[in-house]
Design an enzyme around this catalytic site. Sequence first.
Site, PDB file in Angstrom:
ATOM      1  CB  CYS A 284     -12.657  13.464   4.353  1.00 31.36           C
ATOM      2  SG  CYS A 284     -10.891  13.232   4.329  1.00 31.36           S
TER       3      CYS A 284
HETATM    4  N1  LIG Z   1      -6.694  13.783   2.067  1.00 33.18           N
HETATM    5  C1  LIG Z   1      -7.149  14.365   3.149  1.00 33.18           C
HETATM    6  O1  LIG Z   1      -7.339  15.569   3.158  1.00 33.18           O
HETATM    7  C2  LIG Z   1      -7.437  13.573   4.422  1.00 33.18           C
HETATM    8  C3  LIG Z   1      -7.706  14.288   5.588  1.00 33.18           C
HETATM    9  C4  LIG Z   1      -7.934  13.601   6.760  1.00 33.18           C
HETATM   10  C5  LIG Z   1      -7.910  12.205   6.764  1.00 33.18           C
HETATM   11  N2  LIG Z   1      -7.669  11.504   5.619  1.00 33.18           N
HETATM   12  C6  LIG Z   1      -7.620  10.049   5.693  1.00 33.18           C
HETATM   13  O2  LIG Z   1      -6.260   9.628   5.591  1.00 33.18           O
HETATM   14  C7  LIG Z   1      -6.184   8.372   4.915  1.00 33.18           C
HETATM   15  C8  LIG Z   1      -5.240   8.475   3.727  1.00 33.18           C
HETATM   16  O3  LIG Z   1      -5.783   9.403   2.804  1.00 33.18           O
HETATM   17  P1  LIG Z   1      -4.918  10.121   1.688  1.00 33.18           P
HETATM   18  O4  LIG Z   1      -5.736  11.265   1.217  1.00 33.18           O
HETATM   19  O5  LIG Z   1      -3.537  10.383   2.165  1.00 33.18           O
HETATM   20  O6  LIG Z   1      -4.875   8.966   0.565  1.00 33.18           O
HETATM   21  P2  LIG Z   1      -3.951   8.919  -0.741  1.00 33.18           P
HETATM   22  O7  LIG Z   1      -4.657   8.061  -1.703  1.00 33.18           O
HETATM   23  O8  LIG Z   1      -3.525  10.300  -1.124  1.00 33.18           O
HETATM   24  O9  LIG Z   1      -2.633   8.180  -0.255  1.00 33.18           O
HETATM   25  C9  LIG Z   1      -2.597   6.870   0.157  1.00 33.18           C
HETATM   26  C10 LIG Z   1      -1.255   6.277  -0.241  1.00 33.18           C
HETATM   27  O10 LIG Z   1      -1.202   4.958   0.298  1.00 33.18           O
HETATM   28  C11 LIG Z   1      -0.583   4.118  -0.648  1.00 33.18           C
HETATM   29  N3  LIG Z   1      -0.965   2.742  -0.318  1.00 33.18           N
HETATM   30  C12 LIG Z   1      -2.145   2.125  -0.521  1.00 33.18           C
HETATM   31  N4  LIG Z   1      -2.114   0.895   0.009  1.00 33.18           N
HETATM   32  C13 LIG Z   1      -0.889   0.733   0.553  1.00 33.18           C
HETATM   33  C14 LIG Z   1      -0.260  -0.324   1.250  1.00 33.18           C
HETATM   34  N5  LIG Z   1      -0.896  -1.479   1.495  1.00 33.18           N
HETATM   35  N6  LIG Z   1       1.002  -0.152   1.657  1.00 33.18           N
HETATM   36  C15 LIG Z   1       1.654   1.005   1.405  1.00 33.18           C
HETATM   37  N7  LIG Z   1       1.098   2.060   0.783  1.00 33.18           N
HETATM   38  C16 LIG Z   1      -0.150   1.913   0.347  1.00 33.18           C
HETATM   39  C17 LIG Z   1      -1.064   4.631  -1.988  1.00 33.18           C
HETATM   40  O11 LIG Z   1      -0.200   4.243  -3.031  1.00 33.18           O
HETATM   41  C18 LIG Z   1      -1.045   6.143  -1.733  1.00 33.18           C
HETATM   42  O12 LIG Z   1       0.198   6.719  -2.079  1.00 33.18           O
HETATM   43  C19 LIG Z   1      -7.615   8.000   4.551  1.00 33.18           C
HETATM   44  O13 LIG Z   1      -8.145   7.184   5.557  1.00 33.18           O
HETATM   45  C20 LIG Z   1      -8.323   9.335   4.577  1.00 33.18           C
HETATM   46  O14 LIG Z   1      -9.713   9.185   4.838  1.00 33.18           O
HETATM   47  C21 LIG Z   1      -7.415  12.180   4.435  1.00 33.18           C
END
Ligand SMILES: NC(=O)c1ccc[n+]([C@@H]2O[C@H](COP(=O)([O-])OP(=O)(O)OC[C@H]3O[C@@H](n4cnc5c(N)ncnc54)[C@H](O)[C@@H]3O)[C@@H](O)[C@H]2O)c1
Length: 451
Positions: A284
């Site tokens: 992030c």
């Molecule tokens: N990780 C954190 O601590 C955190 C905190 C706040 C906000 N965010 C935000 O949340 C969002 C997700 O982050 P994350 O850390 O969970 O990512 P991540 O990579 O852990 O998970 C994303 C998941 O989405 C899946 N995916 C990708 N494209 C897809 C699609 N078209 N259809 C279905 N599934 C799909 C991937 O296979 C993966 O399992 C981002 O925008 C991130 O900036 C993350």
Amino acid sequence: MPIERKPEYFKGAQLKVGIIGCGYVGLPLGLRFAEAGHRVLGFDLDSSKVEKLNQGQSYIQHIPGAKVQQYVRSKHFSATDDFSRLADMDAIIICVPTPLDQRYEPDLSYIEQTAKSIQPHLQRGQLVVLESTTYPGTTEELVLPILEANGLRCPIAAGPNAEQVATDFFLAFSPEREDPGNKQFGLAQIPKVVGGVNPPSGRAAQSLYAQVVAKVVPVSSTRAAEMAKLLENIFRCVNIALVNELKLLGLRMGIDIWEVIDAAATKPFGFMAFYPGPGLGGHCIPVDPYYLSWKAREYDFATRFIELAGEINTSMPYHVCDAIAAALNDRQKPLKGSRVLVLGVAYKKDVDDLRESPTLKIMELLQDRGVKLDYNDPYFPHLHKMRHYDFSNMRSVDLTPANLSGYDCVVIATDHSTYDYPAIVESSPLIVDTRNATRRIVRHRNKIVLC
Ligand SMILES: NC(=O)c1ccc[n+]([C@@H]2O[C@H](COP(=O)([O-])OP(=O)(O)OC[C@H]3O[C@@H](n4cnc5c(N)ncnc54)[C@H](O)[C@@H]3O)[C@@H](O)[C@H]2O)c1
């Protein structure tokens, strides 16, 4: 699916909740809805994740497999890669990645692809919420037109006159505030900001989230909710850059910046402690601010704080390498050919996440300068090929006294709690500490270089 559905529908009933993207954000959120008694279906393109989840396994270190198993067994949670099942959901929450591309510009392809995969299955009365961090305007400008292409409408509207606006489906934005590894604030305790494309959408999303978090904070639009998340992350990014820069000055002036921060933090108001490190990591904080800088350019506006913070934080791994070279030089050793062990590849302590970890940059720089490099990380027994780095042949080295004594320098890059720092200092000839993890160690201080 009922034709006329009020926003309050999402308040009480057992709902079918679809979570798209079962990663660090989507999986805990899905499990929280399952815990609250709803029927959750996780959608993910990664079939290995889908398989593991349906077998009751977790692939994220801080989420216990037993928890997944519990809700799979009780039939409150399952996963699929069949997107036609979206048609059966009451609410659909999008938690897909929002990275930067090679030119540091927002890569919205995941959100776009997800909206396109919802569109043919979108039903009247469904609630769609975007949670992925992104620039203000994404929900209205990117997601809404794709969803409306199937013929259903969700008009953009705000204010008291729009309270009863007719809408075929509901669309909202609610940012995720997950802090992986934080034992004090879990998902249920963290207030959730919610903004709708129109007031009924906002109320629908508030009703939904009120069932799983202690407090919902409504704002007037999706743009305000999108911007709130960016403000939070830019605040962290800028403050970390500030202490990183002051650390460099402190080093030059012979002042211990960690002592200074701890002293300043005793002020009961108007100060919040941030700590310096080897750079900025995680999915992030190094990424999200650039979403706003990019959007700001559309308005002929330069976000100077963001750019300056990025410049300082990006320079930190270079500073660490220079400090290692200087420490070796003091012991009449060149960097080239020296044996260096880096401790901690995760981007922060006690997590199994190395996305954007500054340690990876430090390792690349050391290798480029001819160092014989090893690493240790209890969360990563071996490394794999990543988007920007390839350390696929490397395996975590055991921290035995014999191993430690064989290195010219041991670098503390990430200060995992499980490390036995006194034992590490005892056996290593030279320690470069980027986190002040050795602060309580009194013996062998002459071996320790803070940087
Ligand atoms: N990780 C954190 O601590 C955190 C905190 C706040 C906000 N965010 C935000 O949340 C969002 C997700 O982050 P994350 O850390 O969970 O990512 P991540 O990579 O852990 O998970 C994303 C998941 O989405 C899946 N995916 C990708 N494209 C897809 C699609 N078209 N259809 C279905 N599934 C799909 C991937 O296979 C993966 O399992 C981002 O925008 C991130 O900036 C993350």
